[in-house]
Design a protein around this motif. Sequence first.
Motif, PDB file in Angstrom:
ATOM      1  N   ILE A 163      36.942  43.264  43.079  1.00 34.40           N
ATOM      2  CA  ILE A 163      35.705  43.092  43.848  1.00 34.40           C
ATOM      3  C   ILE A 163      35.942  42.510  45.235  1.00 34.40           C
ATOM      4  O   ILE A 163      35.297  42.906  46.201  1.00 34.40           O
ATOM      5  CB  ILE A 163      34.674  42.250  43.067  1.00 34.40           C
ATOM      6  CG1 ILE A 163      33.309  42.359  43.753  1.00 34.40           C
ATOM      7  CG2 ILE A 163      35.102  40.791  42.985  1.00 34.40           C
ATOM      8  CD1 ILE A 163      32.148  41.971  42.892  1.00 34.40           C
ATOM      9  N   ALA A 214      31.141  44.902  46.017  1.00 32.75           N
ATOM     10  CA  ALA A 214      30.286  45.047  44.830  1.00 32.75           C
ATOM     11  C   ALA A 214      29.834  46.489  44.631  1.00 32.75           C
ATOM     12  O   ALA A 214      29.730  46.968  43.504  1.00 32.75           O
ATOM     13  CB  ALA A 214      29.081  44.119  44.947  1.00 32.75           C
ATOM     14  N   LEU A 224      27.831  42.831  36.693  1.00 33.29           N
ATOM     15  CA  LEU A 224      27.789  42.492  38.113  1.00 33.29           C
ATOM     16  C   LEU A 224      27.082  41.160  38.346  1.00 33.29           C
ATOM     17  O   LEU A 224      27.530  40.337  39.151  1.00 33.29           O
ATOM     18  CB  LEU A 224      27.073  43.592  38.899  1.00 33.29           C
ATOM     19  CG  LEU A 224      27.966  44.702  39.439  1.00 33.29           C
ATOM     20  CD1 LEU A 224      27.128  45.825  40.022  1.00 33.29           C
ATOM     21  CD2 LEU A 224      28.910  44.166  40.503  1.00 33.29           C
ATOM     22  N   THR A 235      28.925  37.587  39.933  1.00 34.15           N
ATOM     23  CA  THR A 235      28.497  37.153  41.262  1.00 34.15           C
ATOM     24  C   THR A 235      28.216  35.652  41.247  1.00 34.15           C
ATOM     25  O   THR A 235      27.356  35.189  40.503  1.00 34.15           O
ATOM     26  CB  THR A 235      27.211  37.900  41.671  1.00 34.15           C
ATOM     27  OG1 THR A 235      27.451  39.308  41.546  1.00 34.15           O
ATOM     28  CG2 THR A 235      26.842  37.561  43.103  1.00 34.15           C
TER      29      THR A 235
END
Length: 439
Positions: free
Chosen positions: A192, A197, A217, A221
């Motif tokens: 990433i 992303a 995801l 994050t």
Amino acid sequence: MAGIIQPKVLKGFRDFLPQMEIPRRKLIRALEDHFTSYGYVPIDTPVLEYAEVLLSKGGGETDKQTYRFNDHGGRDVALRFDLTVPFARYVAAHRNELSIPFKRYHIGKVWRGENTQRGRYREFMQCDFDVIGTDSAAADLEIMLMMAAGLRAIGAGETRIRFSHRGLFNQLLEKLGLEGKTAEVLRIVDKIGKIGAGEVRILLGELVGKEETETLLDFITPAEDNRETLKKMAALAWSEEKDGSAEVRIKTILDAVEKMQLHHNLVLDPSITRGLDYYTGIVFETFLDDMPSLGSVCSGGRYGNLTGLFMKEPVSGVGASIGLDRLMAGLEELGRIDNAASGTDILILMLDEALLARYQILAHGLRQDGLAAEVYPENRKLGAQFKYAEAKGIPLALIVGSEENEAGTVNLKDLGSRESFNGLSFEDARGKALEILGK
RNA sequence: GUGGAUGUAGUUCAGUUGGUAGAGCACCAGAUUGUGGUUCUGGUUGUCGCGGGUUCAAACCCCGUCAUCCACCCCA
């Protein structure tokens, strides 16, 4: 008419000129002092081992990159491609001779037959340090603190250690029913930082369902601060806060990090997963604040069973590995490498071969004061001798000819400022030398 | 391992549509035989990465090979 052999070296292998080797040795010495100050002890292992020992981990990629051949006795042997597998064998072989917890460091060359790039070679130096025989949060924390302090000690400046925990990630994968695809998911998530992303979403979408992709995801994050990040990770992974859980382990580390005011240096980042599959606990990668683009210069994590391939009793540990050559490349680009051409403090010029013994006695006397002294080996013109000193970066010269010898004096010259101090006694000269050198 | 770029003196580079190589810096010698960073004079530096091929002729074109750099892969 014998043909001349080209003085060439293999692709990815290098010679080191003194101005490169001197800072490299300095860096290594500084790291050794650093590890020693934390109670870590040095070890070494053979560079050549039975192939079955080194390749036992069975990673397809490492197998392909390992230098492997038959020795003169027909044994199937290989050059070590990291310091971890040899360490596992070492621990299994000497289990009863090591005091547990065992804290060691190991600095040595390793070999990988892969394609080269800047800061990436086929022969390179690795520096590993590990604590084995304890599964404590204290060890996890100590390893990360040592990384930050060590990199600071060698002039790499401030660093950011991004860490996470495999346990929570595995819980999430389990909840999503993706255990079978762990390796693939980890590999994509690991990218990433490099591809962003958006790309990760596409790649994950090709592997798993839409809903799972979004959950993954969201999980990887980071939030605004470490506490929020942990809260989110725990919620998504359905973590239960109980003794021995990954969540509690991270909490313990965050508590300490906050008390030590190190939340700039240690950042919880769930996108850090590390491609290697033997990690079971915390995992981390370290970036230089002054050059994040260099990539991770020091990474590692906790492994639940280091020695599983070599003995029944499991040994847990936590460790990190510094890529010395990559780090050197970065430091050089940042102008932090002092390209000294020698370690000599003072050159004794030769003006008269009859005074050979006198020169050596002077050199000996200077060395007893901790000065690195050398005698120029030929009675050449002074210009040539000064030039030699300049090329080797020697700051001082001691000049004694027949006149001074008879008078019992010496002349000292500061080669930087070109200032001469003539007619000194040896005592005064060495005092002056120590003063100029700031010793 | 896959794809792309590059490879000329110690070094940084130049070399025009193929005609057997040049500059700065560095280096060496002398002006300056016990004090070197300036200046002046002279000088050396090269299998043009290596090996083949095309051509009367190749640093330049073609093929192979080795190395470096970049991306992918993987990682340190």
